[in-house]
Design an enzyme around this catalytic site. Sequence first.
Site, PDB file in Angstrom:
ATOM      1  CE1 TYR A  11      30.354  32.679  38.815  1.00 15.21           C
ATOM      2  CE2 TYR A  11      32.016  34.697  38.701  1.00 15.21           C
ATOM      3  CZ  TYR A  11      30.516  34.019  38.795  1.00 15.21           C
ATOM      4  OH  TYR A  11      29.667  34.874  39.074  1.00 15.21           O
TER       5      TYR A  11
ATOM      6  NE  ARG B 198      33.444  37.296  31.173  1.00 16.59           N
ATOM      7  CZ  ARG B 198      33.321  36.912  32.299  1.00 16.59           C
ATOM      8  NH1 ARG B 198      34.109  37.011  33.354  1.00 16.59           N
ATOM      9  NH2 ARG B 198      32.181  36.066  32.576  1.00 16.59           N
TER      10      ARG B 198
ATOM     11  CD  GLU C 184      21.287  42.236  26.292  1.00 15.78           C
ATOM     12  OE1 GLU C 184      21.885  41.194  27.092  1.00 15.78           O
ATOM     13  OE2 GLU C 184      20.274  42.509  26.109  1.00 15.78           O
ATOM     14  N   PRO C 185      27.450  43.539  25.342  1.00 14.25           N
ATOM     15  CG  PRO C 185      29.136  44.892  24.402  1.00 14.25           C
ATOM     16  CD  PRO C 185      27.668  44.651  24.379  1.00 14.25           C
TER      17      PRO C 185
ATOM     18  NE  ARG D 166      34.879  36.879  36.966  1.00 14.08           N
ATOM     19  CZ  ARG D 166      35.846  35.930  36.341  1.00 14.08           C
ATOM     20  NH1 ARG D 166      36.839  36.017  36.377  1.00 14.08           N
ATOM     21  NH2 ARG D 166      35.106  35.102  35.437  1.00 14.08           N
TER      22      ARG D 166
ATOM     23  CB  CYS E 156      37.459  33.674  58.954  1.00  9.23           C
ATOM     24  SG  CYS E 156      35.633  34.391  58.801  1.00  9.23           S
ATOM     25  CD  GLU E 157      33.981  31.717  53.829  1.00 10.75           C
ATOM     26  OE1 GLU E 157      33.930  30.740  52.885  1.00 10.75           O
ATOM     27  OE2 GLU E 157      32.947  32.508  54.120  1.00 10.75           O
TER      28      GLU E 157
END
Length: 438
Positions: free
Chosen positions: A316, A276, A273-274, A312, A346-347
């Site tokens: 992560y 990425r 199940e690749p 991402r 706004c973060e």
Amino acid sequence: MNHFDYVNGELCAEGVPLSRIAAEVGTPVYCYSTATLVHHYRVFAEAFASQKATICYAVKANANLAVIRTLAELGAGADVLSEGELVRALAAGVPADKIVFSGIGKSANEIALALDSGISQINIESEPELEAVNEIAVAKGLRAPIAIRVNPDIDPITHEKITTGMKENKFGIDFQDAPGLYQRAAALPGIEVVGTAVHIGSQLTDLAPFAEAFRLVAELVTELKAKGIAIRRVDLGGGLGIPYRDEVPPTPRAYAEMVEGATKGLDCEIVLEPGRLLVGNAGVLVTRVLYVKQGSSKTFVIVDAAMNDLMRPTLYDAYHEITPVRAPESGKTGKDMVADVVGPVCESGDYFAKDRPLTVLQSDDLLAIRSAGAYGAAMASGYNSRPLVAEVLVKDDAFAVIRPRQTHQEALAQERMPDWLGDAPDAAAMSLASKDVA
Ligand code: LLP
């Protein structure tokens, strides 16, 4: 290996300059390369050519219909984990008998749809889920083909949020409980036991955790077969990492050899199940510099993409290479300033890179955020009322918009005004919203 290269000083996707896509489609825009998708699929498939293996692309990595179809035309099946992904895989042309359904919380609707569409395998992640699948299958007069996903309690040595095969993770059945659950499954009238499944995490750059997990799975299969439970399929999940920076992940060939060794003698079909690996380096996010702001302690390159478009880095701490679309002038290293690359949300978590050496940039310059084909668009949101960005697929010298940029009108049209607040949103504002945002 990917097909994003400089040609005459311009970063191109295959034969198409990214600046042309930006001019015609606007920014931010995700751009995928067909040649890279094809290359990644073929390398992986060829590595498994000598084994009885089915490659089920993990749709969660990039669920665009055109991306799924590109891979399906090469022979890929699909690994789905929701009703939405199942419908997408079928709509993209993946044959039902090459679809496996993963995920720990399948609703009754999802189970029913999976059974009605005749997919090849439902991966079971808990005893109550096994009972639910049995009940729904019995009501339909069917037997559901299932695999039980086991949790081998192995540290895959990756980011903690994408670790899935350790005891404290919610996934799979504890290894020692698996034989008992298989006995139970084998006795249920609506269940046909076909396989065993495992998936220990994502972005693995070392073969050892895979090898250990697959060794345990092989032992389990041997034990089950000895007990008369005829396992004929072993689903080994996805997780093989890609280079984002200077990682050197195992090659598909090395991975395939390890799989062959681990499953030798089991006489089982292998499912892989690749996600990425197939799409990650086949995509970039093209963004435009809005402003370069000189802070007292830092320089900020403020771009028009934001954390809602690519989560991402903030989620992560992921590293994504950022390259200028116009190659740095000769004599420049391309690393002439150090800056944070940030978005307009706004973060303070809205960033793509921190303290990154970059070429000197100014307003209107285009940048490509690399390795954004996996878990980029698929994880995007409309936070800060930012419309979902456009996606483009390139093939040779041609490109096509495979998802038009969402308009404000489309976003507003999904909402309803309750009658105590009046009938409809303000008409003048709605007509403003109808203007294309690109
Ligand atoms: N199979 C199962 C059951 C999975 O849960 C996953 C990924 C895959 C296959 C595909 O794994 P891959 O080959 O792509 O590593 N959003 C995170 C990654 C989450 C992975 C979730 N499961 C990221 O951006 O790094």
